[in-house]
Write an enzyme that holds these catalytic residues in place. Structure first.
Site, PDB file in Angstrom:
ATOM      1  N   HIS A 198       0.846   4.931 -25.446  1.00 55.71           N
ATOM      2  CA  HIS A 198       1.298   5.472 -23.916  1.00 55.71           C
ATOM      3  C   HIS A 198       2.287   6.390 -24.345  1.00 55.71           C
ATOM      4  CE1 HIS A 198      -1.369   2.612 -21.467  1.00 55.71           C
ATOM      5  NE2 HIS A 198      -1.230   2.036 -22.675  1.00 55.71           N
ATOM      6  N   GLN A 243      -3.085  -4.881 -22.682  1.00 54.33           N
ATOM      7  CA  GLN A 243      -4.143  -4.223 -23.349  1.00 54.33           C
ATOM      8  C   GLN A 243      -5.580  -4.392 -22.349  1.00 54.33           C
ATOM      9  OE1 GLN A 243      -5.014  -4.473 -27.190  1.00 54.33           O
ATOM     10  NE2 GLN A 243      -5.949  -2.637 -27.396  1.00 54.33           N
ATOM     11  N   ASP A 293      -3.833  10.323 -18.986  1.00 50.05           N
ATOM     12  CA  ASP A 293      -4.214   8.981 -18.469  1.00 50.05           C
ATOM     13  C   ASP A 293      -4.818   9.107 -16.963  1.00 50.05           C
ATOM     14  OD1 ASP A 293      -3.319   5.853 -19.261  1.00 50.05           O
ATOM     15  OD2 ASP A 293      -4.224   6.253 -17.162  1.00 50.05           O
ATOM     16  N   HIS A 308      -4.060   2.695 -29.090  1.00 54.35           N
ATOM     17  CA  HIS A 308      -3.594   4.121 -28.489  1.00 54.35           C
ATOM     18  C   HIS A 308      -1.965   3.750 -27.994  1.00 54.35           C
ATOM     19  CE1 HIS A 308      -5.150   1.311 -25.375  1.00 54.35           C
ATOM     20  NE2 HIS A 308      -4.153   1.888 -24.709  1.00 54.35           N
TER      21      HIS A 308
END
Ligand code: AMP
Length: 145
Positions: free
Chosen positions: A109, A101, A37, A107
């Site tokens: 995390h 979001q 990230d 996706h």
């Protein structure tokens, strides 16, 4: 409504999957891509995205791609815990802007949690690129064994 809109093929994760935008890649196969990230909430914050699913969220994704994504999540979670030795790890996924979001390609995390350390703000503070490069090299070496 962000929970029920149309998939935008120009979203940032779609561009990363196509190779049209950069990422700090940790792992890739035919079905999934995992990368660090860019605005991490903790050291090692990793994202896992399905490559073949034009899905915005958990409501849209087909079972096959969902399973492949989750298998990769488990694999990457094990790698992160082995290498970084956090005391905990969060595995999370958000659907729709009110749920947090910000990128509308599904996706997961993976957020390592270290005792006594709070979480950074979500999608807020860009990481130091040199630090991400070092972390990427360390984790890729662990994945390759
Ligand atoms: P979410 O808010 O659940 O949609 O998560 C999107 C995540 O993507 C956030 O944690 C952002 O920090 C992260 N992010 C946004 N742009 C990028 C990028 N170009 N590369 C890596 N991570 C990103």
């Amino acid at each position: 409504m962000s929970l029920h809109g149309t998939y935008d093929p120009q979203n940032i994760f779609a561009l990363i999957i196509k190779g049209d935008a950069p990422c700090f890649k940790l792992y890739e196969d035919d079905d999934v891509l995992a990368f660090l990230d860019l605005f991490p909430q903790s050291y090692g914050h990793t994202l896992v995205v399905p490559k073949r699913a034009a899905a915005r969220n958990m409501l849209d994704i087909d079972p096959d791609n969902l399973c492949k994504m989750m298998l990769a999540v488990q694999k990457l979670t094990r790698v992160l815990v082995d290498e970084l030795q956090p005391e905990g790890v969060q595995v999370a996924q958000f659907n729709g802007a009110p749920a947090g979001q910000t990128v509308f390609h599904i996706h997961m995390h993976i957020v390592p949690r270290y005792a006594g350390q709070g979480l950074g703000m979500h999608a807020a503070n860009k990481a130091d690129v040199a630090e991400l490069e070092k972390l990427q090299a360390r984790l890729v070496a662990r994945i390759r064994g």
